[in-house]
Write an enzyme that holds these catalytic residues in place. Structure first.
Site, PDB file in Angstrom:
ATOM      1  N   TYR A 124       0.816  -1.231   0.000  1.00 26.12           N
ATOM      2  CA  TYR A 124       0.000   0.000   0.000  1.00 26.12           C
ATOM      3  C   TYR A 124       0.845   1.275   0.000  1.00 26.12           C
ATOM      4  O   TYR A 124       0.325   2.337   0.325  1.00 26.12           O
ATOM      5  CB  TYR A 124      -0.863   0.087   1.273  1.00 26.12           C
ATOM      6  CG  TYR A 124      -1.637  -1.111   1.699  1.00 26.12           C
ATOM      7  CD1 TYR A 124      -2.712  -1.583   0.949  1.00 26.12           C
ATOM      8  CD2 TYR A 124      -1.333  -1.754   2.894  1.00 26.12           C
ATOM      9  CE1 TYR A 124      -3.443  -2.669   1.388  1.00 26.12           C
ATOM     10  CE2 TYR A 124      -2.067  -2.839   3.334  1.00 26.12           C
ATOM     11  CZ  TYR A 124      -3.122  -3.287   2.574  1.00 26.12           C
ATOM     12  OH  TYR A 124      -3.848  -4.344   3.020  1.00 26.12           O
ATOM     13  N   CYS A 159      14.380 -10.577  -3.182  1.00 28.09           N
ATOM     14  CA  CYS A 159      14.721 -10.270  -4.575  1.00 28.09           C
ATOM     15  C   CYS A 159      13.545  -9.645  -5.311  1.00 28.09           C
ATOM     16  O   CYS A 159      12.931 -10.268  -6.190  1.00 28.09           O
ATOM     17  CB  CYS A 159      15.167 -11.544  -5.282  1.00 28.09           C
ATOM     18  SG  CYS A 159      16.485 -12.342  -4.378  1.00 28.09           S
TER      19      CYS A 159
END
Ligand code: PLP
Length: 427
Positions: free
Chosen positions: A329, A355
């Site tokens: 968010y 990653c």
């Protein structure tokens, strides 16, 4: 960034003493040393204080506070709230199982969510929950069918969508048209008349939930008016609603927001309910974030400082799998060193080892830190561990509950073996 004048999120339970950050009576550097990092720590007093504000606000009324446990479903936290008299708002069969394992009462459980399965309905019916918050006409039919088969009447409330703008992030706004939740305001009366005719159901209430991280009273007052108008229209058809459920959604302090206190909000809402003659109804509320969010912090160790041409990175051992809100968010969490250092601050992006470029915990933070220092990521009691994952085969973090000077381990750090326990190698 939050201005330095705004209170530390989590204060007064999170505070500086003897030159370092403490949660209640415990130095955070000590917690990190003893339990390792990443570590989530929760203040018991902060959670009980947050609950107390609702209890104070609703004192003298018929009311049930149902903790929306999806915010943080650790068994010990459920146990704490159950002992303090809370019911629970669950959104899955798994959550109901947790409530029962933690010693919560089924008859104080309400079951929300747009996609309940027949199996979940059956289990919840047999457990004897207080209410199903039904979100569609199709669900009403299925619940009726399951109830008739099981031979129990299902207590139901319809979640209506009051079409009020909660003025929050679009992903956590749920009360507007065009959103997957609830039954539209226009269809609600007909839906109640229909529900009243289904033999497997017993209509007991009405509910709504307009969104999350709401920091103003306006949307709540508007919602209350819209819901009370509906209650009058529904009851005019001969259906009686024993309880009125106003949902959850009250915001917390992430970066200086000043949401209303729960007791102050309820003083205003009760004045409205009283004025309209509904003050003596059984009231239900479903707070999640506001009970636990500011009670929690995440401790994480600085692994590397990596200077860059356009940005400097502070690489820490917590990541988006532990604390997904920034990645999901663009959420802001205040971050500071548990033991402040003197010296010039450098502006860093605080990132994890996963990653993914989206794996960040904070952007453009001014910090004076070295590798090996421990940082506190604040306001991480809600929607952090509960939304976590094992992405990159990272172990889920340990969790502790701080109570004065005492520390209780409430979740052991996961091991790789824990992670692959359900997986099966080929013959
Ligand atoms: C998530 C949710 C809540 C709790 O919301 P908070 O913003 O955490 O208070 C309450 N009711 C329903 C139906 C929910 O989905």
């Amino acid at each position: 960034m939050a201005s330095s004048a705004s209170p530390l999120p989590g204060a007064p339970y999170l505070h500086h003493a003897h030159g370092e950050l403490h949660l209640e009576g415990v130095a955070l550097s000590q917690l990190a040393l003893q339990y390792g990092t990443p570590l989530f720590a929760y203040s018991k007093a902060a959670m009980l204080h947050a609950l107390g504000a609702y209890q104070k606000g609703l004192a003298g009324r018929k009311a049930t506070i149902c903790y929306a446990m999806k915010a943080n479903s650790n068994l010990a936290i459920l146990q704490l709230f159950a002992r303090a008299g809370c019911g629970f708002d669950v959104v899955s069969g798994g959550e109901l199982a947790r409530v029962l394992a933690a010693g919560g009462r089924a008859d104080q459980v309400i079951f929300s969510g747009v996609g309940k399965t027949r199996q979940e309905m059956e289990h919840a019916l047999k457990a004897g929950i207080a209410c199903f918050n039904v979100e569609s006409l199709a669900e009403l039919e299925v619940l009726n069918e399951v109830a008739l088969r099981v031979g129990r009447r299902a207590p139901v409330s319809l979640r209506v969508n009051p079409n009020v703008d909660a003025k929050t992030h679009p992903y956590i706004s749920t009360g507007l048209k065009g959103n997957k939740f609830g039954i539209s305001h226009e269809d609600a009366v007909a839906a109640y008349v229909h529900a009243g005719q289904l033999q497997g159901l017993e209509v007991v209430g009405i509910d709504c939930h307009i969104g999350s991280q709401i920091t103003e009273v306006g949307p709540y007052l508007d919602t209350a008016d819209r819901i009370l108008d509906l209650v009058q229209a529904i009851e005019a058809t001969g259906v009686t609603l024993k309880h009125l459920d106003f949902g959850g959604g009250l915001g917390i302090n992430y970066r200086g927001e000043q949401p209303p206190q729960a007791d102050a909000l309820w003083a205003l809402l009760l004045a409205k309910l009283d004025a309209r003659g509904f003050g003596q109804r059984h009231l239900v509320i479903e707070p999640g974030r506001s009970l636990v969010g500011n009670a929690g912090i995440c401790l994480t160790e600085v692994l590397y400082l990596k200077p860059g041409e356009t940005k400097h990175f502070c690489i820490v051992d917590a990541a988006m799998n532990d604390l997904p809100r920034p990645a999901m968010y663009q959420a802001h969490h205040h971050i500071e060193a548990v033991r402040p250092r003197s010296g010039a601050a450098v502006t860093y992006d605080v990132v994890g080892p996963v990653c993914e470029s989206g794996d960040w915990l904070g952007r453009d933070r001014d910090l004076t830190v070295q590798a090996g220092d421990v940082l506190a990521v604040c306001s991480t009691g809600a929607y952090c561990v509960a939304m976590g994952s094992n992405y990159n085969t990272r172990n889920r973090p340990a969790e502790v509950l701080v109570d004065g000077n005492q520390v209780h381990l409430i979740r052991q750090r996961e091991t790789p073996q824990d992670q692959w326990r359900q997986e099966v190698l080929l013959p």
